[in-house]
Design an enzyme around this catalytic site. Structure first.
Site, short mmCIF file in Angstrom:
data_model
loop_
_atom_site.label_atom_id
_atom_site.label_comp_id
_atom_site.label_asym_id
_atom_site.label_seq_id
_atom_site.Cartn_x
_atom_site.Cartn_y
_atom_site.Cartn_z
N ILE A 301 0.84 -1.20 0.00
CA ILE A 301 0.00 0.00 0.00
C ILE A 301 0.87 1.25 0.00
O ILE A 301 0.63 2.19 -0.76
CB ILE A 301 -0.94 0.00 1.22
CG1 ILE A 301 -1.92 -1.18 1.15
CG2 ILE A 301 -1.73 1.31 1.30
CD1 ILE A 301 -2.85 -1.16 -0.03
N LYS A 417 -10.66 -6.04 9.49
CA LYS A 417 -10.45 -6.94 10.61
C LYS A 417 -10.54 -6.23 11.96
O LYS A 417 -10.54 -6.88 13.02
CB LYS A 417 -9.11 -7.65 10.47
CG LYS A 417 -9.06 -8.60 9.28
CD LYS A 417 -7.68 -9.18 9.06
CE LYS A 417 -7.68 -10.16 7.88
NZ LYS A 417 -8.05 -9.53 6.61
N VAL A 455 -6.39 -6.87 0.05
CA VAL A 455 -5.85 -6.24 -1.14
C VAL A 455 -5.24 -7.30 -2.03
O VAL A 455 -4.35 -8.05 -1.61
CB VAL A 455 -4.81 -5.17 -0.79
CG1 VAL A 455 -4.25 -4.53 -2.04
CG2 VAL A 455 -5.42 -4.12 0.12
N GLY A 457 -2.95 -9.18 -4.37
CA GLY A 457 -1.55 -9.10 -4.76
C GLY A 457 -0.63 -8.45 -3.76
O GLY A 457 0.56 -8.30 -4.02
#
Length: 626
Positions: A301, A417, A455, A457
């Site tokens: 990210i 989560k 996400v 990959g």
């Protein structure tokens, strides 16, 4: 020598066409008269025959000049199409018309029907000569490709499908042979496109794939949405055929539809929703000419955040990461892509308050994206103290440094989560959200959190694991047959984070509408099929049981949180949950002391702070449960 040989061939072909056209004019002129008298040569008056004969040189000259003007001696007739056909018709009728005018001007008397017969005969004769090249080429190609090994089914009988069929059929180098076309339009079903039958709708894919021995299915519907593509891929996946598709509608608009634009169907096609779109103008407005710091800037990210921020002309980009290899990789990439970018890459831990304070004092960032965190659920279950030290108190120290140094916006990356967590990682991120919301009340900095699901990959995600398992011959491991997750792509996640920063007023938790959740078992099956393997025969699926801290499904919103829309319909804001802040800080102090003392089990302390946290054992059951 080669150039001379090519010119010689070209001249020879043109001489042949000119000679043919001279003969064609002669034949069409006299056949026109013959047809007028119903093929009885003796009935044709001599003065009509003389008129046509004497006018013949003029007719030939007119025809050759017009054919030259309409480029009938310049085209590559082996590839002749509609445009060439139009030129032949217009040139031939124009020639017949001018021949008629000059006959009248020279007082040559011929029957009125002669003009029409002459025009149509000239068109037919010219078509025959020009399209004989293409006919011969098609015959050679069919003989050449007769034994092509790849049987193909095209899904989509529109313009894109027609273009793909044409290119495959006309290529000497294609190893494909198109056997069937699929389209949901009932008006197209049963009809033929370039000799290939539209055998039915998507419900006929599996049946015809087996019947015709199809090896590859090409989805040629660039205008279709992600949900439609997902449905077709799931049906086609039952056939064990290789799947390929066109990238998107823009290819059709730009006239770029061809075989080279085909790509393998990817897992992203199975998400069943359209990509998230953001208001780029608002992003540009608040990032441009600002000093931006990204913690965890070398991660999945964080690195994508750096890419997108770098493209929006920041005043300075600061990349901070504890892992030097990742930081180095994104540094080199951005130097190559944006050579004018003012960039600093720092190796530091968000746990180190002194180091973080010094960095903020030195660089004075305007905007901070806090992506640094431990995210791997099972590993954090085994090392809960590390999750708390890094995620909770790393966030605390980074946020404190931001507040003390007049940062305007602080955007923290959270996770689904964090909602009703069953693992330490999720609970730690929920505590981070509480820290952010509390800081927002007491400092000028606008603190916000962005919450999203898995996400595709990213480091540690399920897709790279499945790919490695498939490459090694299996088995592909799935924890539970009913486990589901929300998914998004890395660029989507980052776009949301950037958008949240633009919308931020302070204290919000931004939540993405991620569409329908995906069953992990279906994802594994489709990935095996997309890789060209048969389930069980080639690659086996093995169920391993829920991992420590893992639950069957994730949520994006807690029961207490309300939903508020933003300008982007797919981005929502969760209403902040009220809690006793004084008690919260006391509990955090106790948690800090416990992790620094390496207390054996801190889960009860975490549960006191996050009442919705329900720890699970290694079988995915509530601790103490059956």
């Amino acid at each position: 020598m080669k150039k001379i040989e090519l010119n010689y061939k070209l001249v020879t072909r043109r001489v042949f066409l000119v000679a043919y056209d001279i003969i064609a004019v002669c034949c069409s002129n006299f056949l026109a008269l013959l047809l007028r008298y119903e093929l009885r040569l003796d009935d044709i008056p001599d003065y009509y025959m003389d008129a046509v004969w004497e006018h013949l040189p003029v007719s030939i000259l007119i025809t050759l000049l017009l054919y030259y003007f309409f480029r009938l001696y310049h085209s590559l007739w082996a590839y002749a199409g509609v445009s060439e056909m139009q030129n032949i018709i217009v040139a031939s009728f124009a020639s017949a018309a001018l021949q008629g005018v000059t006959l009248l001007l020279f007082n040559r008397d011929v029957p009125k029907s002669y003009y029409f017969f002459n025009a149509f005969l000239l068109v037919a004769a010219t078509m025959m000569s020009r399209f004989a090249y293409r006919f011969a080429r098609e015959k050679r190609r069919k003989r050449h490709n007769k034994n092509n090994g790849i049987s193909v089914m095209i899904v989509g009988a529109g313009d894109a499908g027609n273009t793909i069929i044409k290119e495959i059929n006309s290529s000497y180098f294609s190893t494909m042979r198109i056997r069937a076309i699929i389209d949901d339009d009932p008006h197209k079903q049963g009809r033929f496109i370039q000799g290939i039958k539209v055998v039915g709708g998507r419900d006929k894919i599996v049946e015809n794939a087996a019947l015709l021995g199809i090896d590859e299915i090409i989805i040629a519907i660039p205008s279709a949405g992600r949900r439609t593509i997902k449905e077709i891929v799931e049906i086609a996946g039952q056939t064990n055929c290789k799947l390929r598709t066109l990238p998107g509608m823009y290819q059709l608009v730009n006239g770029e539809v061809d075989v080279s634009k085909l790509r393998d169907v990817d897992v992203e096609d199975l998400l069943g929703r359209e990509p998230i779109k953001v208001d780029l103008d608002s992003i540009l407005g608040y990032v441009k000419d600002k000093t931006v710091l990204v913690t965890g800037g070398g991660g999945s990210i964080g690195s994508e955040l750096c890419r997108q921020i770098a493209s929006h002309q920041p005043k300075k980009l600061i990349i901070l990461d504890i892992y030097e290899n990742n930081a180095y990789d994104i540094q080199q990439e951005l130097r190559l892509t944006y050579p004018a970018l003012d960039m600093s890459v720092l190796i530091a831990s968000v746990r180190n308050a002194g180091r973080m304070n010094k960095i903020f004092e030195t660089y004075r960032p305007d905007i901070v994206y806090h992506a640094a965190a431990h995210k791997h659920v099972p590993l954090m279950e085994a090392s809960p103290d590390e999750a708390i030290k890094n995620n909770v108190f790393g966030t605390w120290k980074t946020a404190q440094a931001a507040a003390m140094n007049d940062v305007r916006k602080f955007v923290m990356i959270s996770t689904d989560k964090a909602v009703n967590p069953t693992n330490v990682m999720g609970a730690s991120k929920r505590i981070c959200e509480m820290i952010i919301q509390t800081f927002n009340k007491y400092y000028e900095t606008e603190f916000v959190a962005v919450r999203f699901g898995n996400v595709l990959g990213s480091n540690g995600s399920v897709i790279p694991l499945f790919r490695k398992q498939i490459e090694s011959g299996g088995p592909v491991t799935v924890t539970h047959p009913d486990i589901i997750r929300y998914f998004m792509t890395i660029p989507e996640a980052v776009s949301l984070v950037l958008q949240a920063g633009a919308y931020a007023k302070g204290g919000e938790i931004f939540i993405l509408d991620m569409g329908e959740p995906v069953r992990i078992l279906d994802l594994a099956k489709n990935l095996i099929r997309l890789s060209g393997y048969k389930i069980e025969d080639d690659i086996r699926i093995e169920f391993t049981g829920l991992r420590p801290g893992e639950k069957l499904y994730e949520e994006l919103l807690m029961d207490e949180e309300g939903m508020k829309d933003t300008e982007n319909k797919l981005i929502h804001i969760g209403k902040p949950i009220e809690f006793d802040e004084r008690k919260f800080f006391v509990q955090l102090k106790g948690l800090k002391d416990a992790v620094e003392a390496e207390q054996e089990d801190i889960r009860e302390l975490i549960k006191e702070i996050v009442p919705t946290y329900v720890p699970q054992n290694s079988q995915g059951q509530e601790a103490g449960g059956q």
